[in-house]
Scaffold this motif. Structure first.
Motif, PDB file in Angstrom:
ATOM      1  N   GLU A   1       0.831  -1.206   0.000  1.00  0.00           N
ATOM      2  CA  GLU A   1       0.000   0.000   0.000  1.00  0.00           C
ATOM      3  C   GLU A   1       0.865   1.255   0.000  1.00  0.00           C
ATOM      4  OE1 GLU A   1      -2.621  -0.358   3.296  1.00  0.00           O
ATOM      5  OE2 GLU A   1      -3.686  -2.107   2.472  1.00  0.00           O
ATOM      6  N   LYS A   2       1.982   1.186   0.675  1.00  0.00           N
ATOM      7  CA  LYS A   2       2.921   2.310   0.678  1.00  0.00           C
ATOM      8  C   LYS A   2       3.438   2.589  -0.723  1.00  0.00           C
ATOM      9  CE  LYS A   2       7.394   3.715   2.651  1.00  0.00           C
ATOM     10  NZ  LYS A   2       8.529   3.291   3.529  1.00  0.00           N
ATOM     11  N   LEU A   3       3.765   1.529  -1.455  1.00  0.00           N
ATOM     12  CA  LEU A   3       4.242   1.681  -2.830  1.00  0.00           C
ATOM     13  C   LEU A   3       3.177   2.322  -3.707  1.00  0.00           C
ATOM     14  CD1 LEU A   3       6.110   1.153  -5.269  1.00  0.00           C
ATOM     15  CD2 LEU A   3       5.132  -1.155  -5.380  1.00  0.00           C
ATOM     16  N   GLU A   4       1.956   1.875  -3.595  1.00  0.00           N
ATOM     17  CA  GLU A   4       0.892   2.399  -4.455  1.00  0.00           C
ATOM     18  C   GLU A   4       0.607   3.867  -4.174  1.00  0.00           C
ATOM     19  OE1 GLU A   4      -1.384  -1.867  -5.182  1.00  0.00           O
ATOM     20  OE2 GLU A   4      -2.131  -0.477  -3.656  1.00  0.00           O
ATOM     21  N   ARG A   5       0.657   4.266  -2.916  1.00  0.00           N
ATOM     22  CA  ARG A   5       0.477   5.690  -2.601  1.00  0.00           C
ATOM     23  C   ARG A   5       1.621   6.515  -3.185  1.00  0.00           C
ATOM     24  NH1 ARG A   5      -1.006   3.480   2.513  1.00  0.00           N
ATOM     25  NH2 ARG A   5       1.091   3.910   3.304  1.00  0.00           N
ATOM     26  N   LEU A   6       2.822   5.985  -3.118  1.00  0.00           N
ATOM     27  CA  LEU A   6       3.984   6.702  -3.637  1.00  0.00           C
ATOM     28  C   LEU A   6       3.932   6.810  -5.160  1.00  0.00           C
ATOM     29  CD1 LEU A   6       6.658   8.049  -2.768  1.00  0.00           C
ATOM     30  CD2 LEU A   6       7.776   5.838  -3.147  1.00  0.00           C
ATOM     31  N   VAL A   7       3.515   5.749  -5.835  1.00  0.00           N
ATOM     32  CA  VAL A   7       3.400   5.785  -7.296  1.00  0.00           C
ATOM     33  C   VAL A   7       2.369   6.828  -7.720  1.00  0.00           C
ATOM     34  CG1 VAL A   7       2.662   4.477  -9.320  1.00  0.00           C
ATOM     35  CG2 VAL A   7       4.184   3.422  -7.654  1.00  0.00           C
ATOM     36  N   ALA A   8       1.228   6.857  -7.046  1.00  0.00           N
ATOM     37  CA  ALA A   8       0.195   7.841  -7.368  1.00  0.00           C
ATOM     38  C   ALA A   8       0.704   9.261  -7.156  1.00  0.00           C
ATOM     39  CB  ALA A   8      -1.052   7.587  -6.522  1.00  0.00           C
ATOM     40  N   GLU A   9       1.436   9.474  -6.079  1.00  0.00           N
ATOM     41  CA  GLU A   9       2.004  10.804  -5.816  1.00  0.00           C
ATOM     42  C   GLU A   9       3.045  11.174  -6.866  1.00  0.00           C
ATOM     43  OE1 GLU A   9       4.625  13.137  -2.348  1.00  0.00           O
ATOM     44  OE2 GLU A   9       3.880  11.088  -2.000  1.00  0.00           O
ATOM     45  N   PHE A  10       3.885  10.214  -7.239  1.00  0.00           N
ATOM     46  CA  PHE A  10       4.923  10.451  -8.240  1.00  0.00           C
ATOM     47  C   PHE A  10       4.327  10.816  -9.592  1.00  0.00           C
ATOM     48  CE2 PHE A  10       7.820   8.501 -11.482  1.00  0.00           C
ATOM     49  CZ  PHE A  10       8.829   9.442 -11.389  1.00  0.00           C
ATOM     50  N   LEU A  11       3.244  10.132  -9.965  1.00  0.00           N
ATOM     51  CA  LEU A  11       2.625  10.375 -11.261  1.00  0.00           C
ATOM     52  C   LEU A  11       1.695  11.581 -11.251  1.00  0.00           C
ATOM     53  CD1 LEU A  11       1.751   6.692 -12.243  1.00  0.00           C
ATOM     54  CD2 LEU A  11       3.663   8.060 -13.071  1.00  0.00           C
ATOM     55  N   GLY A  12       1.230  11.969 -10.085  1.00  0.00           N
ATOM     56  CA  GLY A  12       0.312  13.096 -10.000  1.00  0.00           C
ATOM     57  C   GLY A  12      -1.118  12.723 -10.294  1.00  0.00           C
ATOM     58  N   VAL A  13      -1.533  11.499  -9.892  1.00  0.00           N
ATOM     59  CA  VAL A  13      -2.903  11.046 -10.116  1.00  0.00           C
ATOM     60  C   VAL A  13      -3.516  10.624  -8.790  1.00  0.00           C
ATOM     61  CG1 VAL A  13      -2.495  10.343 -12.502  1.00  0.00           C
ATOM     62  CG2 VAL A  13      -2.062   8.716 -10.654  1.00  0.00           C
ATOM     63  N   GLU A  14      -4.796  10.222  -8.826  1.00  0.00           N
ATOM     64  CA  GLU A  14      -5.515   9.926  -7.593  1.00  0.00           C
ATOM     65  C   GLU A  14      -5.082   8.610  -6.948  1.00  0.00           C
ATOM     66  OE1 GLU A  14      -9.678  10.024  -8.265  1.00  0.00           O
ATOM     67  OE2 GLU A  14      -9.721  12.152  -8.841  1.00  0.00           O
ATOM     68  N   SER A  15      -4.894   7.577  -7.751  1.00  0.00           N
ATOM     69  CA  SER A  15      -4.646   6.266  -7.178  1.00  0.00           C
ATOM     70  C   SER A  15      -3.823   5.420  -8.139  1.00  0.00           C
ATOM     71  CB  SER A  15      -5.981   5.568  -6.871  1.00  0.00           C
ATOM     72  OG  SER A  15      -5.770   4.339  -6.207  1.00  0.00           O
ATOM     73  N   ALA A  16      -3.238   4.349  -7.612  1.00  0.00           N
ATOM     74  CA  ALA A  16      -2.425   3.438  -8.421  1.00  0.00           C
ATOM     75  C   ALA A  16      -2.488   2.042  -7.819  1.00  0.00           C
ATOM     76  CB  ALA A  16      -0.975   3.915  -8.489  1.00  0.00           C
ATOM     77  N   MET A  17      -2.215   1.047  -8.658  1.00  0.00           N
ATOM     78  CA  MET A  17      -2.186  -0.336  -8.216  1.00  0.00           C
ATOM     79  C   MET A  17      -0.979  -1.023  -8.820  1.00  0.00           C
ATOM     80  SD  MET A  17      -5.129  -3.258  -8.537  1.00  0.00           S
ATOM     81  CE  MET A  17      -4.905  -4.854  -7.762  1.00  0.00           C
ATOM     82  N   ALA A  18      -0.248  -1.791  -8.026  1.00  0.00           N
ATOM     83  CA  ALA A  18       0.972  -2.452  -8.475  1.00  0.00           C
ATOM     84  C   ALA A  18       0.710  -3.929  -8.750  1.00  0.00           C
ATOM     85  CB  ALA A  18       2.069  -2.311  -7.425  1.00  0.00           C
ATOM     86  N   PHE A  19       1.429  -4.463  -9.728  1.00  0.00           N
ATOM     87  CA  PHE A  19       1.312  -5.864 -10.129  1.00  0.00           C
ATOM     88  C   PHE A  19       2.705  -6.476 -10.185  1.00  0.00           C
ATOM     89  CE2 PHE A  19      -2.129  -3.411 -11.914  1.00  0.00           C
ATOM     90  CZ  PHE A  19      -3.257  -4.154 -11.613  1.00  0.00           C
TER      91      PHE A  19
END
Length: 563
Positions: free
Chosen positions: A220-238
Motif C-alpha cells: 500500500e505504501k508503494l501504491e500511494r507513492l506511485v500515485a504521488e509520483f505520477l500526479g494522479v488519484e490512485s495506483a495499483m501495483a502488479f
C-alpha cells in the motif's frame, strides 16, 4: 460512444539545469557514480528551463540497400532448402524439433485429427536462418548487469545447434543493451540498505494473493507513492509488467467495445486486446490522420452488422516504442480523444523515469496533465531496476481493477524486497530521500542520450526515433551484417542487442542501443569509436539524410492500412 471527464491542462513542466561536466571514467561495475551538486538559484531552488523537443527521425536507406537485403534473404533461403534436401536424404543431421515419422504419415493420410505440432515455415526459418546467428542471443551473463558486465565465453562445435562453455570469462564488457536507464540496477551497499532491512522483516516471498493473505503494508505504501509520483488519484501495483497489460485490458473492455491500437504496440498490449474480445482496429504508427479516420468511422458506422453505438472506444499507445525509439504524439492524441469522446490507454514501460525533466514520463515531457490520460500503465523493470508494473488513474478505475483484474485476483503479491527497491528508486527520483542523486541521474540520462544520438548521426549511421529517447535503433538492414556486427562488437568488449525479422520488418534489421545514466562519457566515447571503425569496415553507414520510404512513419497524408 462514451463520455470522458474534461480536465484542464497544466503548464509545461520545466527541468533543472546543471552545468555538470564529464563524469569520472573509473565508474564501478555496479553503476555507482560520485555524487555531484546541483546548481541552485538564490532561494535554494533548482533553476528551471523549458526542454526543447525534437521530431522523430526515420531516414530512408539507399535503394541498393533494400535490393541487397532481399537478395541476401533469397540466397539464404535457397541454401536453406538445399540443406533441408541434404537432411531429407540423410546426408546431414537435423537437430530441430519435428514431427515423428509415424505422425507425419498419419497426418498425410488424414487418419489423425491432430494438427501438426510444429509449423513448417517457422521451423524452416529457425533451423536455416536464425540458427546461423543464434550465438548472438542468450549470452550467459555472470555479473551484475550494470554499465559493464562479465560474459561467460561459449563456443559451438555443430554450427550453433548446441553450445558449450569454455570456462573463460569476458570481463568488463560495456553494457549497451539493458533497460537500466537510470542505473538503479546496481549493487551499492549504502543505497540498498533499506532493501536488506525489508528482506529481513518480510522475507523474499509472500506466497499468497493480495485478496487473501498477501496484502502487506509495504504494498500500500508503494501504491500511494506511485500515485504521488505520477500526479494522479490512485495506483495499483502488479508483480509482472507483461501481465499488467495482458490481464488488465480484458477487465476494461470486452465484447461491443472498440480498441484502436498503434501498429507498433508491444505484444503484451496486443495479447490483452485479443483476450478482451473487443473489436480491434490498427492505425498507422503515430499517424493522427489514420487515427482520426478510424474514430470518425467508428462513431458514424457503429458496430459491424448491427450499427449499434460502441460501448467504449479505447485508444492504446506507448510512451516510447521500444523497437523504433519514437515518442508518442501525446498532445495530438489527447485532442482527438476529447473530440471524439474516447478513452486513452498509455503504456509508459520505457518512458516512465526515462523522459521528462524530472523523470515523470511523456506526460511531463509534453507538459500535459496526467489526469487527462484515462489509464496510465508502466513497469518497474526498466528505470527502477526492479520487477512488476502498475496501473494508475482515477480512484474509481483502480478500485474497479482490484476486484475485476485477473492479475490482481489470482496472481501472487509482489516480493517485499522488490517493492522496497521500487520505493527507494522513486524516492530518489523525487528527491524525498534528502539527496539530489535521482535528478542528477535523470539529467545525466538526457545528456548521454543526446550525445550518443548526435555523434551517431554525424558518423553517417541511420538511427531511428526521437532525440530524447534513450532507445537508439541503429539500422543494419542486411541479415549477414547482423551477426557480423554483434560478434565484432563483443570482440571490442561491447555488448549490443541485434534484432531482425520477424521482430522488425524484413528490410530493417537493426542494433538497438539502450542508454543509461550509469554510462560515463569515456564509455560512450569507446562505443562510438568502435562503431565508427566497424561502420566503415562492414559498410553500414548508409545515411543520406532523406525521408523514410515507409510513408506511414512520416507522411500524414498516407494513412491507408494494408489489407
Amino acid at each position: 460512444m462514451i463520455r470522458t471527464d474534461e480536465h484542464h491542462s497544466c503548464n509545461g513542466t520545466l527541468k533543472c539545469h546543471s552545468d555538470q561536466k564529464q563524469q569520472e571514467s573509473n565508474s564501478l561495475k555496479n553503476g555507482y557514480h560520485r555524487k555531484e551538486t546541483v546548481q541552485k538559484n538564490d532561494k535554494g531552488d533548482c533553476f528551471h528551463q523549458p526542454r526543447v523537443r525534437g521530431e522523430d527521425s526515420f531516414e530512408e536507406a539507399p535503394m541498393y540497400v533494400a535490393v541487397l537485403t532481399y537478395m541476401n534473404y533469397g540466397i539464404v533461403i535457397l541454401f536453406g532448402y538445399f540443406r533441408d534436401f541434404l537432411r531429407a536424404v540423410g546426408l546431414e543431421k537435423c537437430h530441430q524439433a519435428q514431427e515423428r515419422e509415424e505422425q507425419k504419415s498419419l497426418l498425410k493420410d488424414k487418419m489423425w485429427d491432430f494438427v501438426p505440432l510444429y509449423q513448417d515455415f517457422e521451423n524452416f526459418y529457425k533451423r536455416n536462418l536464425y540458427t546461423r546467428v543464434r550465438d548472438n542471443w542468450n549470452r550467459p551473463i555472470c555479473s551484475l548487469p550494470g554499465p559493464v558486465f562479465d560474459i561467460m565465453e561459449r563456443v559451438s562445435d555443430d554450427y550453433n545447434w548446441t553450445f558449450r562453455l569454455t570456462g573463460r570469462t569476458v570481463e568488463n564488457v560495456i553494457n549497451m543493451g539493458s533497460y537500466n536507464y537510470l542505473g538503479f540496477a546496481e549493487n551499492n551497499v549504502d543505497l540498498l540498505k533499506t532493501v536488506a532491512e525489508e528482506t529481513r522483516q518480510y522475507g523474499v516471498g509472500v506466497c499468497s494473493t493480495r485478496q487473501e493473505l498477501g496484502n502487506l503494508s509495504i504494498h500500500e505504501k508503494l501504491e500511494r507513492l506511485v500515485a504521488e509520483f505520477l500526479g494522479v488519484e490512485s495506483a495499483m501495483a502488479f508483480g509482472m509488467g507483461f501481465a499488467t497489460n495482458s490481464m488488465n485490458i480484458p477487465a476494461l473492455v470486452g465484447k461491443g467495445c472498440l480498441i484502436l491500437s498503434d501498429e507498433l504496440n508491444h505484444t503484451s498490449l496486443i495479447l490483452g486486446a485479443r483476450l478482451s474480445g473487443a473489436t480491434i482496429r490498427v492505425f498507422k504508427h503515430n499517424n493522427m490522420q489514420s487515427l482520426e479516420k478510424m474514430l470518425k468511422e467508428a462513431i458514424c458506422s457503429g458496430q459491424p452488422r448491427t450499427h449499434r453505438t460502441w460501448k467504449k472506444i479505447l485508444i492504446m499507445v506507448e510512451g516510447i516504442y521500444s523497437m523504433e525509439g519514437s515518442l508518442v504524439r501525446l498532445p495530438e492524441i489527447l485532442e482527438l480523444k476529447k473530440k471524439y469522446k474516447a478513452y486513452l490507454y498509455l503504456d509508459e514501460a520505457h518512458s516512465i523515469g526515462a523522459v521528462g525533466p524530472i523523470g515523470r514520463g511523456v506526460t511531463e515531457h509534453f507538459g500535459v496533465d496526467p489526469n487527462e490520460v484515462d489509464v496510465l500503465m508502466g513497469t518497474f523493470t526498466k528505470s527502477f531496476g526492479a520487477a512488476g508494473g502498475y496501473i494508475a488513474g482515477k480512484k474509481e478505475l483502480v478500485d474497479y481493477l482490484r476486484s475485476h483484474s485477473h492479475s490482481a485476483v489470482y496472481a501472487t503479491a509482489m516480493s517485499p524486497p522488490v517493492v522496497e527497491q521500487i520505493i527507494r528508486a522513486i524516492k530518489c527520483i523525487m528527491g524525498v530521500d534528502g539527496t539530489t542523486e535521482g535528478q542528477r541521474r535523470v539529467r545525466q540520462l538526457a545528456e548521454n542520450t543526446r550525445y550518443l544520438r548526435s555523434r551517431l548521426k554525424k558518423m553517417g549511421f541511420i538511427i531511428y526515433g526521437n532525440q530524447d529517447s534513450p532507445v537508439v535503433p541503429l539500422l543494419l538492414y542486411l541479415p549477414g551484417k547482423v551477426g557480423a556486427f554483434s560478434r565484432a562488437m563483443l570482440k571490442r568488449k561491447i555488448g549490443v542487442v541485434v534484432v531482425g525479422f520477424p521482430a522488425t520488418p524484413i528490410t530493417e534489421a537493426r542494433a538497438r542501443f539502450c542508454v543509461s545514466a550509469a554510462h560515463t562519457r569515456e564509455m560512450l566515447d569507446k562505443v562510438l569509436q568502435s562503431l565508427d571503425e566497424l561502420g566503415d569496415y562492414i559498410k553500414v553507414k548508409f545515411s543520406r539524410h532523406r525521408s523514410s520510404y515507409r510513408p506511414e512513419l512520416y507522411d500524414e497524408t498516407d494513412f491507408e492500412l494494408d489489407s
